[in-house]
Scaffold this active site. Structure first.
Site, PDB file in Angstrom:
ATOM      1  N   GLU A   1       0.840  -1.201   0.000  1.00 48.73           N
ATOM      2  CA  GLU A   1       0.000   0.000   0.000  1.00 48.73           C
ATOM      3  C   GLU A   1       0.872   1.247   0.000  1.00 48.73           C
ATOM      4  O   GLU A   1       0.752   2.121   0.869  1.00 48.73           O
ATOM      5  CB  GLU A   1      -0.997  -0.031   1.169  1.00 48.73           C
TER       6      GLU A   1
ATOM      7  N   GLU B   1      -5.177  -8.610  -0.726  1.00 48.15           N
ATOM      8  CA  GLU B   1      -5.999  -8.287   0.455  1.00 48.15           C
ATOM      9  C   GLU B   1      -7.432  -8.175  -0.021  1.00 48.15           C
ATOM     10  O   GLU B   1      -7.732  -7.357  -0.902  1.00 48.15           O
ATOM     11  CB  GLU B   1      -5.551  -6.983   1.129  1.00 48.15           C
TER      12      GLU B   1
HETATM   13  O1  AHR Z   1      -5.524  -6.116   6.560  1.00 41.15           O
HETATM   14  C1  AHR Z   1      -5.440  -4.982   7.354  1.00 41.15           C
HETATM   15  C2  AHR Z   1      -4.740  -3.819   6.664  1.00 41.15           C
HETATM   16  O2  AHR Z   1      -5.475  -3.389   5.564  1.00 41.15           O
HETATM   17  C3  AHR Z   1      -3.374  -4.082   6.092  1.00 41.15           C
HETATM   18  O3  AHR Z   1      -2.374  -3.998   7.034  1.00 41.15           O
HETATM   19  C4  AHR Z   1      -3.222  -2.987   5.094  1.00 41.15           C
HETATM   20  O4  AHR Z   1      -2.335  -3.314   4.054  1.00 41.15           O
HETATM   21  C5  AHR Z   1      -4.628  -2.725   4.645  1.00 41.15           C
HETATM   22  O5  AHR Z   1      -4.926  -1.384   4.638  1.00 41.15           O
END
Ligand code: AHR
Length: 537
Positions: free
Chosen positions: A209, A340
């Site tokens: 990110e 994610e």
């Molecule tokens: O999964 C939780 C968080 O969500 C992670 O650390 C991050 O990469 C995302 O914003």
């Protein structure tokens, strides 16, 4: 009755893709009449792309009790463990055949210094986990413990290097420490710490990110950084780890994908995309994980099926960039890793809000199945996904409370969908009715199909409608005959979930309602259910 015609294998049929249609504001509050039968055509004689087993990957971050307490309790814990790893959790994860685990984060990775987590445990550095709850992390779970964990459950390792506060040298040296096979100082240090043979890194990511918690970078700046770091991420490992660049926040944003595809100079096997299912379009007003109403049910599902359009958009950008590749540029196809995904609700009352603990209901099970059906459709592009997260965090497989453990409805969907791992996707055309509530409409049925290496046909189905059974009429092209077996996961209440007092309220049972005759498969798919069928020749 409006029918949604959905192609579940891209390019296979010329059909209209209608997902999550926004109905006019004056739409009927709920389906006035039961939806018409769902017609499926499963092209069992047309092989699509192989569904990489990594599509069933997991994400385990240093976040709340995701690792400490959930996976790792230490050798001296009264909770039964092997070298500090909970026996109950390890056994449950082994049953899932977890193919890949991403670690150490997430945002945590953006500040993680690998040297904090090696060597004697009593000498490790304790640091504040600034992203998640502001609590101390003792680093007793570090590189060696991570590999011990993945090797115990039979998974491959996806390691995420720190581009937030780290350096290219630190990332290169970590890779050498893990994978080196000659007696350099770093390899000697690894051996002194108890590991002779190299660890195998399957995926090595540079940054997480980077548009946000990983450094608030512009895509152009990150692309330059990536190229520089990847140039020096050298390893003797054969095959070399797949190199992953950190991509867009969700499908609506495509700027990182565009910039990275145009500016890749160093080895870049994949670009990531993150997309979480939240209630609305903003992150402020999150839904409750349980006790939600029908509006919560449909809004979560309507946002889930947006994954399809998001992947499609990224796929188009990547395809166009691959075609336009410069004569001296890298010519490899770049994969999309949805590393994610999953639901994100309000934290459980009484929990540390920074720990992201949430319950998991039959709604989450449908979310998981609908996402898998989408990932299978894009099997040639989506080579890896990792749900957030494995234990105790967000849409978890497993919840623990001290010595207690339960498997969530999402866990059961991962288990039921196991036959899809490394199977060959089959084109599927769906004509399905809609389920509407308020101003939201979603297709009633989500489906995908594949052929396993042993020649079995596997069909995954989800009924998004919480009220109506879906009558399914499926035509399988090609000579398909055999015995149909199935499993179903469903529940009475929209927010049915497992608790430590009642850990098996939602669990899969055998489903014998499907009939196969002359290439026609018929079944009634109960409201709010997930069914996986296998046809063994
Ligand atoms: O999964 C939780 C968080 O969500 C992670 O650390 C991050 O990469 C995302 O914003």
């Amino acid at each position: 009755m409006k029918m949604n015609i959905v192609s579940w294998t891209k390019g296979a049929v010329t059909a209209v893709v209608l997902t999550a249609l926004a109905a006019p504001a004056n739409a009927a509050p709920a389906n006035a009449a039961p939806p018409a039968a769902t017609m499926l055509t499963i092209r069992a004689d047309h092989a699509g792309a192989v569904i990489n087993k990594y599509v069933y990957g997991q994400f385990s971050e240093h976040l709340g009790t995701g690792i400490y307490g959930g996976i790792y309790v230490g050798e001296n814990s009264p909770i039964p463990n092997t070298r500090g790893f909970r026996n109950d959790v390890i056994a449950a994860l082994k049953d899932l055949s977890v193919p890949l685990v991403r670690w150490p984060g997430g945002c945590f990775a953006d500040e993680y210094h690998w040297r904090d987590g090696i060597g004697p445990k009593n000498k490790r550095t304790t640091r504040i986990n600034t992203n998640w709850g502001g609590v101390p992390d003792p680093n007793t779970f570090g590189t060696h413990e991570f590999f011990d964990f993945v090797e115990m459950i039979g998974a491959d390792a996806y390691v995420n290097a720190n581009m937030g506060t780290g350096t290219a040298a630190e990332a290169a040296q970590w890779l050498e420490y893990m994978t080196g096979d000659q007696d350099t100082s770093l390899v000697k240090e690894r051996k002194a710490n108890g590991r002779d043979k190299p660890f195998k890194v399957s995926v090595y990511a540079l940054g997480n990110e980077t548009w946000g918690c990983g450094g608030n970078m512009r895509g152009e700046y990150y692309a330059d950084q990536y190229n520089q770091w990847a140039t020096f991420a050298k390893t003797a490992q054969k095959p070399a780890p797949l190199m992953l660049a950190s991509g867009d926040r969700d499908g609506a944003a495509t700027d990182f994908t565009e910039v990275l595809m145009k500016n890749r100079r160093a080895k870049m096997d994949a670009i990531s995309m993150h997309y979480y299912t939240v209630l609305g379009s903003n992150w402020i007003n999150k839904d409750d994980a349980t006790g939600f109403n029908e509006e919560g049910w449909i809004r979560i599902l309507a946002n889930t099926v947006k994954m399809d359009g998001y992947i499609k958009k990224h796929d188009e950008i990547m395809t166009a960039a691959e075609k336009a590749v410069a004569a001296d540029g890298p010519k490899n196809k770049v994969a999309l890793y949805v590393d994610e995904w999953g639901t994100w609700y309000k934290p459980e009352p009484g929990s540390n809000p920074g720990f992201l603990v949430q319950q998991n209901t039959i709604r989450d099970a449908i979310v998981a199945a609908a996402n898998f059906n989408i990932f299978h459709k894009y099997a040639d592009r989506v080579q890896t996904t990792s749900i957030a997260q494995t234990v105790n965090v967000l849409q978890a497989m497993i919840l623990t409370d001290g010595p207690k453990m339960l498997k969530t409805p999402t866990y059961h969907v991962f288990r039921m969908y196991k036959p899809f791992q490394d199977a060959t996707s089959l084109p599927v055309e769906i004509k399905t009715g809609s389920y509407s509530y308020g101003s939201w409409t979603v297709p009633q049925v989500s489906a995908s199909a594949a052929k396993t290496k042993t020649g079995m046909i596997v069909v995954g189905l989800a009924n998004l409608d919480p009220h109506n059974t879906a009558s399914i009429l499926a035509t399988l092209t090609g000579p398909v005959a055999g015995q149909v077996k199935g499993e179903i996961l469903t529940a009475e209440a929209m927010d049915a979930h497992n608790t430590f007092d009642n850990p098996n309220l939602v669990h899969p049972v055998a489903f014998d309602g499907a009939k196969l005759e002359g290439g026609k498969l018929t079944l009634s798919l109960p409201a709010k259910s997930v069914v996986v069928l296998t046809i063994a020749p």
